[in-house]
Design an enzyme around this catalytic site. Structure first.
Site, PDB file in Angstrom:
ATOM      1  CG  ASP A  19      -1.704   1.239   1.458  1.00  0.00           C
ATOM      2  OD1 ASP A  19      -1.687   2.120   0.569  1.00  0.00           O
ATOM      3  OD2 ASP A  19      -2.357   1.358   2.513  1.00  0.00           O
ATOM      4  CE  LYS A  81      -1.805   6.894  -3.468  1.00  0.00           C
ATOM      5  NZ  LYS A  81      -2.300   5.986  -2.414  1.00  0.00           N
ATOM      6  CD  GLU A 181      -5.179   3.553  -2.350  1.00  0.00           C
ATOM      7  OE1 GLU A 181      -6.064   4.292  -1.859  1.00  0.00           O
ATOM      8  OE2 GLU A 181      -4.054   3.964  -2.669  1.00  0.00           O
ATOM      9  CG  ASP A 203      -9.045   5.072   2.074  1.00  0.00           C
ATOM     10  OD1 ASP A 203      -8.558   5.572   3.113  1.00  0.00           O
ATOM     11  OD2 ASP A 203      -8.342   4.580   1.174  1.00  0.00           O
TER      12      ASP A 203
HETATM   13  P1  ADP Z   1      -2.901   7.323   3.922  1.00  0.00           P
HETATM   14  O1  ADP Z   1      -3.780   6.310   3.312  1.00  0.00           O
HETATM   15  O2  ADP Z   1      -3.310   8.717   3.615  1.00  0.00           O
HETATM   16  O3  ADP Z   1      -1.453   7.096   3.634  1.00  0.00           O
HETATM   17  P2  ADP Z   1      -3.439   6.216   6.624  1.00  0.00           P
HETATM   18  O4  ADP Z   1      -4.547   5.362   6.245  1.00  0.00           O
HETATM   19  O5  ADP Z   1      -2.222   5.565   7.180  1.00  0.00           O
HETATM   20  O6  ADP Z   1      -3.024   7.248   5.516  1.00  0.00           O
HETATM   21  O7  ADP Z   1      -4.014   7.232   7.708  1.00  0.00           O
HETATM   22  C1  ADP Z   1      -3.176   8.169   8.354  1.00  0.00           C
HETATM   23  C2  ADP Z   1      -4.026   9.017   9.219  1.00  0.00           C
HETATM   24  O8  ADP Z   1      -4.642   8.204  10.229  1.00  0.00           O
HETATM   25  C3  ADP Z   1      -3.221  10.066   9.956  1.00  0.00           C
HETATM   26  O9  ADP Z   1      -3.875  11.306   9.890  1.00  0.00           O
HETATM   27  C4  ADP Z   1      -3.196   9.532  11.363  1.00  0.00           C
HETATM   28  O10 ADP Z   1      -3.063  10.581  12.314  1.00  0.00           O
HETATM   29  C5  ADP Z   1      -4.552   8.880  11.468  1.00  0.00           C
HETATM   30  N1  ADP Z   1      -4.643   7.944  12.583  1.00  0.00           N
HETATM   31  C6  ADP Z   1      -3.822   6.905  12.856  1.00  0.00           C
HETATM   32  N2  ADP Z   1      -4.204   6.306  14.001  1.00  0.00           N
HETATM   33  C7  ADP Z   1      -5.294   6.947  14.454  1.00  0.00           C
HETATM   34  C8  ADP Z   1      -6.140   6.811  15.596  1.00  0.00           C
HETATM   35  N3  ADP Z   1      -5.925   5.859  16.527  1.00  0.00           N
HETATM   36  N4  ADP Z   1      -7.179   7.662  15.720  1.00  0.00           N
HETATM   37  C9  ADP Z   1      -7.404   8.626  14.822  1.00  0.00           C
HETATM   38  N5  ADP Z   1      -6.640   8.816  13.736  1.00  0.00           N
HETATM   39  C10 ADP Z   1      -5.587   8.002  13.555  1.00  0.00           C
HETATM   40 MG    MG Z   2      -4.540   4.842   2.258  1.00  0.00          MG
END
Ligand code: ADP
Ligand code: MG
Length: 628
Positions: A19, A81, A181, A203
């Site tokens: 991912d 990205k 995704e 998402d």
């Molecule tokens: P992306 O797909 O954009 O790369 P992710 O799916 O990894 O990102 O999501 C990242 C986001 O999730 C960040 O803003 C992070 O702060 C948030 N996040 C991670 N853990 C938690 C949590 N326990 N509660 C709320 N938000 C969270």
């Molecule tokens: Mg993502």
């Protein structure tokens, strides 16, 4: 002593699902039958999608890069990205908002990111992230990662997908497939095992929000609608919390303070996902902050953002022509869906809880790993890659039609055989014309090659048994062999069916066949009928000339008239008249035929015969022998 030629591989092969996220990237594989995220040696499951480049153009990636945000701010590259496979025009607003310099690329159409006077194409920066992900996984498992499925948002266009593929290649990864995704998330939940269904994938990541509706039919997912917001995500939740944390205090506008506040906000946010309140204590210069933030206060601050996402959900359902109750499953993806308010609001909207059993920030990688393992068989890397023929394959038959031996989407390796015969008496050679495509007539198909089977002993039409075999090996190489069974004479050619065809051309060809399906079918039937009609005429004339004793003058007149009628019908090219005229001629020659049939062994049957006629006089009607 014998030395084995090949020692069974000691290194584990990691067939990965990756991912490549805007904020975070991660790698998973199917190991001992279960999909699992590969944590690195330090136990970190996630690699921040961040590259930090210093003045000497030395780049560090991931957590190390994160730590250098303030050391080398100009070279701190996040959310790469957003720029993958885009021109500067495409991303004008995002480029303006980026904390680094995005310029029109000089090397390609694509935009570039300028760091300390040097330009980097987004895909090479993504390649650095992928290389880091690969390195971490290889060290953790003690194996090699050569092949992977990489995911992209459903809305990514061809050039964005191509850029992702290139990034993989630059990182030394053979990209098995680029998948969506939301599809990966649905795979992770095993929704493909259902017979059919409509699913909504919600998402909410770090900086982006995507919502897609998937339809499952016959084990294949299709994204039927997708929408989202490229400027809405967990970062906005962080900003709302910064406001709450710094309420009533005057913090100096320094980049270091802003960064410190953002870090404090993000950890407070995560705490509030599992606690009712959290206390934030910090000192920024002279200012001391000590705030207790309650969940209700936090939720009040982010409620407008969550409602914005629900408006997109409504919009995408509308696009797909669905009501909330039509959705069978709702799947939560992205770290921000760990926020309780998000889950509650989704449950309220759909009247049932969304899937949250798997870690929402890991489901996409898990699904990609499952796809990778499906593509490679069992994931050990020893098995043959399962692939399918993109287009049908067949040979031209007398009259210009095509008889298909292999249908589109047949898994390879595969072998198919079919029997044919000659069209005329004493035909000593047949031409085999190999065709590819979905349409019915040879003229509308792609010619892959021709060869001639010679040396057929002179026999009556319909007697030789020509067995044609198509064999496609695991690499997609086609070998066509034709063998005359009574004499054993044989000829063959090798062809590469997909050579020179792009995926797009393949799709065009399939689309064209659907478009022309009906007219093609009719053309094929008419061509076969014409060939058959001509044979019947030839056969009747031959019989009348050779066996005048069997044909009294009144019958001769009747047969001549029937022949004239059939000739006219053939000239008209219409299906029904040919069929009717053929019937008339067959009836008038019935008594003659019956007598002859008792004399001659070669029973004549209407149908296909192979190729064009080479070097013989056409004297008898076509026939077809169907061999097992
Ligand atoms: P992306 O797909 O954009 O790369 P992710 O799916 O990894 O990102 O999501 C990242 C986001 O999730 C960040 O803003 C992070 O702060 C948030 N996040 C991670 N853990 C938690 C949590 N326990 N509660 C709320 N938000 C969270
Ligand atoms: Mg993502």
């Amino acid at each position: 002593m014998q030395i084995p030629l090949k020692v069974k591989g000691q290194t584990v092969e990691i067939v990965a699902g990756i991912d490549l996220g805007t904020t975070n990237s991660l790698c998973a594989w199917v190991h001992e039958g279960t999909a699992q995220v590969i944590a690195d040696r330090e136990g970190r499951r996630i690699t921040p999608s961040v590259v930090n480049i210093d003045e000497q153009h030395h780049a560090v990636v991931g957590d190390e890069a994160q730590e250098r945000a303030l050391v080398s701010p100009e070279g701190h590259l996040t959310s790469i990205k957003r720029f993958m496979g885009r021109s500067l025009e495409d991303v004008y607003d995002e480029a303006k908002a980026a904390p680094y310099t995005v310029v029109a690329g000089t090397r390609t159409e694509q935009c570039s990111i300028r760091v300390y006077g040097k330009e980097y194409v987004p895909e090479e920066l993504s390649a650095m992230i992928l290389a880091e992900v690969k390195k971490r996984a290889e060290r953790a498992v003690g194996g090699r990662l050569r092949r992977a499925v990489i995911t992209v948002p459903a809305y990514f266009d061809d050039s964005q997908r191509q850029a992702t593929r290139n990034a993989g290649r630059m990182a030394g990864i053979d990209v098995l497939r680029i998948i969506n995704e939301p599809t990966a998330a649905a795979l992770a939940y095993g929704l493909n095992h259902k017979k059919a269904g409509t699913f909504l994938v919600y998402d909410l990541g770090g900086g982006t929000f995507d919502v897609s509706v998937l339809k499952l039919t016959e084990g294949v997912f299709k994204v039927i609608a997708t929408t989202g917001n490229t400027a809405l995500g967990g970062d906005d939740f962080d900003r709302a919390l910064v406001e709450l944390i710094s309420e009533g205090v005057q913090v100096e506008q320094k980049p270091q303070y802003r960064a410190a506040l953002k870090i404090a906000a993000e950890s407070a946010k995560k705490a509030l996902s599992s606690q009712d309140a959290t206390r934030v204590q910090m000192q920024l210069g002279d200012v001391v902050i000590d705030q207790t933030i309650t969940r209700p206060a936090y939720e009040a601050a982010i409620a407008p953002l969550v409602h914005k996402t629900l408006a997109s959900v409504e919009f995408v359902l509308d696009e797909a022509g669905l009501d909330p109750e039509d959705v069978n499953d709702v799947v939560c993806v992205g770290g921000s869906t760990r926020t309780p308010l998000v889950r509650q609001e989704l449950e309220r909207f759909f009247g049932k809880p969304p899937h949250t059993e798997l870690n929402p920030d890991e489901v996409v990688a898990l699904g990609a790993a499952i796809q990778a393992s499906i593509l490679t068989g069992d994931g050990t890397g020893d098995t043959v890659l399962l692939d399918v023929t993109p287009l049908s394959l067949g040979i031209e038959t007398y009259g210009g039609g095509c008889t298909k031996l292999l249908w589109r989407n047949t898994p390879v390796p595969v072998r198919a055989t079919e029997g044919f015969t000659t069209h005329v008496d004493d035909q000593t050679a047949v031409a085999i014309h190999v065709l590819q495509g979905e349409r019915e007539m040879a003229a509308d198909l792609r010619s892959l090659g021709r060869f001639v089977l010679r040396g057929i002993p002179p026999m009556k039409a319909g007697m030789p048994r020509v067995l044609v075999e198509f064999f496609i090996d695991a690499d997609g190489l086609l070998k066509v062999t034709a063998k005359e069974m009574t004499s054993g004479t044989e000829a063959s050619i090798d062809v590469q069916p997909t050579y020179g065809l792009t995926d797009e051309q393949v799709e065009d060809m399939i689309f064209e066949s659907i478009e022309h399906a009906e007219e093609d079918m009719i053309a094929h039937i008419v061509a076969d009928l014409k060939a058959e009609g001509e044979s019947v005429i030839r056969y009747s004339r031959k019989a009348m000339a050779e066996r005048a004793d069997l044909v009294p003058p009144p019958l001769r007149v009747q047969i001549e008239a029937a022949i004239g009628g059939l000739e006219a019908a053939i000239a008209s090219g219409e299906k029904e008249p040919i069929e009717a005229a053929m019937l008339v001629l067959n009836e008038s020659t019935a008594t003659v035929a019956e007598t002859l049939m008792n004399e001659v062994l070669s029973v004549t049957v209407a149908g296909r015969s192979v190729g064009e006629v080479i070097g013989t006089e056409p004297r008898t009607r076509a026939s077809d022998i169907q061999l097992g």
